[in-house]
Scaffold this active site. Structure first.
Site, PDB file in Angstrom:
ATOM      1  CG  ASN A 181      55.753  21.344  -7.313  1.00 29.53           C
ATOM      2  OD1 ASN A 181      56.848  21.718  -7.738  1.00 29.53           O
ATOM      3  ND2 ASN A 181      55.628  20.242  -6.584  1.00 29.53           N
ATOM      4  CE  LYS A 183      55.083  17.552  -8.952  1.00 30.71           C
ATOM      5  NZ  LYS A 183      54.428  16.292  -8.794  1.00 30.71           N
ATOM      6  CG  HIS A 206      56.224  17.702  -3.205  1.00 27.83           C
ATOM      7  ND1 HIS A 206      56.399  16.523  -3.876  1.00 27.83           N
ATOM      8  CD2 HIS A 206      55.124  18.279  -3.736  1.00 27.83           C
ATOM      9  CE1 HIS A 206      55.449  16.394  -4.779  1.00 27.83           C
ATOM     10  NE2 HIS A 206      54.658  17.451  -4.718  1.00 27.83           N
ATOM     11  CD  GLU A 241      57.070  14.592  -6.993  1.00 31.12           C
ATOM     12  OE1 GLU A 241      57.641  15.661  -7.228  1.00 31.12           O
ATOM     13  OE2 GLU A 241      55.979  14.265  -7.505  1.00 31.12           O
ATOM     14  CD  GLU A 255      51.411  17.373  -2.536  1.00 30.57           C
ATOM     15  OE1 GLU A 255      51.314  17.681  -3.718  1.00 30.57           O
ATOM     16  OE2 GLU A 255      52.475  17.084  -1.998  1.00 30.57           O
ATOM     17  N   GLY A 313      50.731  12.832  -9.170  1.00 28.33           N
ATOM     18  CA  GLY A 313      51.310  12.363 -10.444  1.00 28.33           C
ATOM     19  C   GLY A 313      50.661  11.113 -11.001  1.00 28.33           C
ATOM     20  CB  SER A 317      45.952  13.678 -10.044  1.00 32.59           C
ATOM     21  OG  SER A 317      47.100  12.885 -10.129  1.00 32.59           O
TER      22      SER A 317
HETATM   23  P1  PGA Z   1      50.328  16.454  -9.835  1.00 31.18           P
HETATM   24  O1  PGA Z   1      51.320  16.899  -8.687  1.00 31.18           O
HETATM   25  O2  PGA Z   1      49.294  17.565  -9.959  1.00 31.18           O
HETATM   26  O3  PGA Z   1      51.166  16.314 -11.054  1.00 31.18           O
HETATM   27  O4  PGA Z   1      49.698  15.191  -9.386  1.00 31.18           O
HETATM   28  C1  PGA Z   1      50.847  17.478  -7.521  1.00 31.18           C
HETATM   29  C2  PGA Z   1      51.990  17.942  -6.673  1.00 31.18           C
HETATM   30  O5  PGA Z   1      53.065  17.379  -6.732  1.00 31.18           O
HETATM   31  O6  PGA Z   1      51.839  18.894  -5.931  1.00 31.18           O
END
Ligand code: PGA
Length: 229
Positions: A7, A9, A91, A93, A156, A162, A192
């Protein structure tokens, strides 16, 4: 076959850089026995052309309507016509910054399925709590109620996304074993993920990974994939 989803982003900031990262990833993952999906920002879908069978494109969101007066939105048909096979929905976010609710994610999921896209539905506790199982079950059941075809899920925990603090695989396994009781479908882990810990989620029984920031780094991303094989 494990599924590893990158992803990107809202990154990178230039189309040339996007192409460069994509091509580097492609050269590092060809012939690997795993399905790899890159989900770039919408604008880069038309310029990224996978040349190998195990690399696919996905999007990070869609709107649930087919077309019409929905300023700023992108439809399932649009992403499909530029080669997307998958779409990440709900997601953390999107929930945090755009207040996406379960009913919205469900509508998006149904639209994606109608277009034969594979939705990857994110679920996870929004705060670090001792036992998120009840919340996760409620979310997941609401999403799959009356659904003919089960989507792929990604667990998640939002506090891990993140944060560079991945969820300990033992704890993730406990959640996975619980989810598998009523979700008879693929479940990925996201939050992460790094090359050191990635394989522990696969050993725990996850069907793959959802990788954020490190999917923009071809070396690290390919290390993650290879470590799981
Ligand atoms: P990250 O993000 O690996 O940067 O923690 C995971 C995600 O948003 O799917």
């Amino acid at each position: 076959m494990i599924l590893v989803v990158g992803n990107w982003k809202m990154n990178p900031n230039s189309p040339n850089k996007a192409k460069e990262i994509f091509e580097k990833i492609e050269s590092k993952v060809k012939n690997l026995k795993s399905e790899i999906v890159i989900c770039p920002p919408f604008l880069y879908l038309p310029i990224l052309k996978p040349k190998i069978k195990n690399l696919k494109l996905g999007a990070q969101n869609i709107f649930w309507e087919e077309k019409g007066a929905f300023t700023g939105e992108i439809s399932a048909k649009m992403i499909k016509s530029f080669g997307a096979k998958y779409v990440i929905l709900g997601h953390v976010e999107r929930k945090k910054y755009f207040s996406e609710k379960i009913w919205m994610i469900k509508k998006k999921m149904e639209t994606a399925q109608k277009e034969n896209l594979k939705p990857i539905i994110c679920i996870g506790e929004m705060k670090k709590i001792k036992d998120p199982k009840k919340i996760l079950k409620k979310e997941a059941i609401a999403l799959i109620e009356k659904t003919k075809k089960l989507p792929i899920f990604a667990y998640e925990p939002c506090w891990a996304v993140g944060s560079k603090r991945p969820c300990p695989p033992k704890r993730a396994k406990e959640i996975l074993d619980f989810l598998k009781k009523f979700l008879k479908t693929k479940i990925l882990y996201g939050g992460s993920v790094n090359p050191k810990i990635a394989k522990d989620y696969i050993k725990a029984g996850f069907d793959g990974l959802l990788v954020g920031s490190l999917s923009l780094n071809p070396d690290q991303f390919s290390k993650i994939i290879k470590s799981c094989l």
